[in-house]
Design a protein around this motif. Structure first.
Motif, PDB file in Angstrom:
ATOM      1  N   UNK A   1       0.828  -1.209   0.000  1.00 33.22           N
ATOM      2  CA  UNK A   1       0.000   0.000   0.000  1.00 33.22           C
ATOM      3  C   UNK A   1       0.862   1.258   0.000  1.00 33.22           C
ATOM      4  N   UNK A   2       2.016   1.194   0.651  1.00 31.19           N
ATOM      5  CA  UNK A   2       2.891   2.358   0.771  1.00 31.19           C
ATOM      6  C   UNK A   2       4.281   2.024   0.240  1.00 31.19           C
ATOM      7  N   UNK A   3       4.886   2.990  -0.429  1.00 35.26           N
ATOM      8  CA  UNK A   3       6.269   2.898  -0.863  1.00 35.26           C
ATOM      9  C   UNK A   3       6.965   4.218  -0.513  1.00 35.26           C
TER      10      UNK A   3
ATOM     11  N   UNK B   1      16.390  12.640   1.098  1.00 35.49           N
ATOM     12  CA  UNK B   1      14.988  12.879   1.445  1.00 35.49           C
ATOM     13  C   UNK B   1      14.203  11.600   1.193  1.00 35.49           C
ATOM     14  N   UNK B   2      13.355  11.224   2.157  1.00 35.83           N
ATOM     15  CA  UNK B   2      12.479  10.077   1.988  1.00 35.83           C
ATOM     16  C   UNK B   2      11.039  10.502   2.272  1.00 35.83           C
ATOM     17  N   UNK B   3      10.139  10.238   1.309  1.00 35.01           N
ATOM     18  CA  UNK B   3       8.747  10.648   1.429  1.00 35.01           C
ATOM     19  C   UNK B   3       7.842   9.454   1.164  1.00 35.01           C
TER      20      UNK B   3
ATOM     21  N   UNK C   1       8.675   8.350 -14.974  1.00 31.10           N
ATOM     22  CA  UNK C   1       8.664   6.996 -14.427  1.00 31.10           C
ATOM     23  C   UNK C   1       9.985   6.763 -13.713  1.00 31.10           C
ATOM     24  N   UNK C   2       9.891   6.511 -12.413  1.00 34.74           N
ATOM     25  CA  UNK C   2      11.087   6.259 -11.611  1.00 34.74           C
ATOM     26  C   UNK C   2      10.803   5.197 -10.571  1.00 34.74           C
ATOM     27  N   UNK C   3      11.751   4.963  -9.696  1.00 36.91           N
ATOM     28  CA  UNK C   3      11.607   3.904  -8.701  1.00 36.91           C
ATOM     29  C   UNK C   3      11.105   4.440  -7.367  1.00 36.91           C
ATOM     30  N   UNK C   4      10.177   3.695  -6.768  1.00 32.76           N
ATOM     31  CA  UNK C   4       9.810   3.836  -5.372  1.00 32.76           C
ATOM     32  C   UNK C   4      10.287   2.587  -4.647  1.00 32.76           C
ATOM     33  N   UNK C   5      10.442   2.685  -3.320  1.00 34.54           N
ATOM     34  CA  UNK C   5      11.118   1.630  -2.585  1.00 34.54           C
ATOM     35  C   UNK C   5      10.316   1.126  -1.380  1.00 34.54           C
ATOM     36  N   UNK C   6      10.528  -0.174  -1.119  1.00 33.53           N
ATOM     37  CA  UNK C   6      10.170  -0.794   0.148  1.00 33.53           C
ATOM     38  C   UNK C   6      11.439  -1.465   0.647  1.00 33.53           C
ATOM     39  N   UNK C   7      12.128  -0.780   1.553  1.00 31.91           N
ATOM     40  CA  UNK C   7      13.452  -1.243   1.932  1.00 31.91           C
ATOM     41  C   UNK C   7      14.391  -1.133   0.750  1.00 31.91           C
ATOM     42  N   UNK C   8      15.041  -2.243   0.406  1.00 32.86           N
ATOM     43  CA  UNK C   8      15.957  -2.251  -0.730  1.00 32.86           C
ATOM     44  C   UNK C   8      15.269  -2.673  -2.025  1.00 32.86           C
TER      45      UNK C   8
END
Length: 264
Positions: A40-42, A49-51, A77-84
């Motif tokens: 649900x969240x990335x 900066x992390x948002x 289009x870029x990357x969002x993350x969950x941890x690594x």
């Protein structure tokens, strides 16, 4: 309604608010779509900066507005993350139009830069705009509605050569989409101050700013802690029969206020 959705960071209030308000036309900036993500969240990361970002905000808004057509206009289009773990995600504008209003014309283009397919890009990042031309059977009239998300400059919201180009490109997109007799409404998070050249360019299309001319001096919620507090605008042509216009203070569904226009 126009609103910078802030990547869905106030998701628990935003989604019910949009469902309850159910506007005929909804113009959203900072929309996120990550179809391959089952989270649900990335997290968006940029130079320390992390948002948090709602991974599939576009799909969630679409689900609560089943009577609307959804038009998604990605800027990058870029990357969002969950941890690594990374997930390719698109970010941009979305326009929702109630299906009882046929879309008889539309235009989409970039007001700054071009589409960035392999990452979010350098600052100031690419920004786009979308315009739709609708027919209203009840009033036998045509209205063109356009919105953009203006570029963000770390130096502030003052005019720059890039913002002058942005204003011209936005006005050109609107002018290509509309017809001279159309009602015209233009809105979005412009990221400029009230005296910007943006408004001179839009005034050439017969548009009047509803924020400053109606005494509003703030379009940000309490979640935004900086100044100046102008960012979002809505303008209308003289032939738009305005019943009501408001900068919505409650509920707070973003760090931006929603702008709500009721037309006769």
């Amino acid at each position: 309604m126009s609103l910078n959705a802030w990547g869905g960071r106030v998701h628990e209030r935003l989604i019910p608010y949009l469902a309850d308000t159910d506007p005929d036309v909804l113009c959203l900036q900072e929309m996120v779509s990550t179809p391959t993500a089952d989270r649900e969240w990335l997290i968006y990361r940029d130079h320390g900066i992390e948002l948090p970002q709602r991974a599939n905000l576009l799909q969630e808004v679409t689900a609560v507005l089943p009577s609307h057509q959804a038009f998604f206009c990605p800027a990058a289009r870029g990357d969002l993350y969950d941890g690594d773990e990374s997930f390719p995600s698109e970010w941009g504008l979305a326009t929702f139009v109630r299906r009882t209003y046929p879309v008889i014309g539309q235009g989409q283009d970039f007001v700054h830069g071009e589409f960035s397919p392999d990452g979010w890009g350098d600052h100031p990042r690419s920004r786009n705009a979308h315009a739709v031309r609708l027919f209203d059977y009840e009033t036998s009239s045509t209205i063109t509605i356009a919105h953009m998300h203006g570029l963000r400059d770390p130096a502030g919201k003052g005019d720059t050569p890039a913002r002058l180009v942005q204003a011209r490109r936005f006005a050109e997109l609107i002018d290509r989409t509309r017809r001279d007799t159309d009602r015209l409404v233009v809105c979005g998070d412009f990221n400029v101050l009230p005296g910007s050249v943006t408004f001179a360019a839009l005034a050439e299309l017969g548009l009047i700013d509803l924020i400053t001319t109606r005494g509003f001096n703030d379009t940000r919620t309490s979640l935004y802690k900086k100044t100046p507090r102008f960012a979002d605008y809505m303008l209308a042509s003289a032939n738009v029969p305005i019943r009501h216009f408001d900068v919505v203070r409650e509920p707070e569904v973003s760090d931006h206020c929603a702008l709500l226009l009721e037309v006769g």
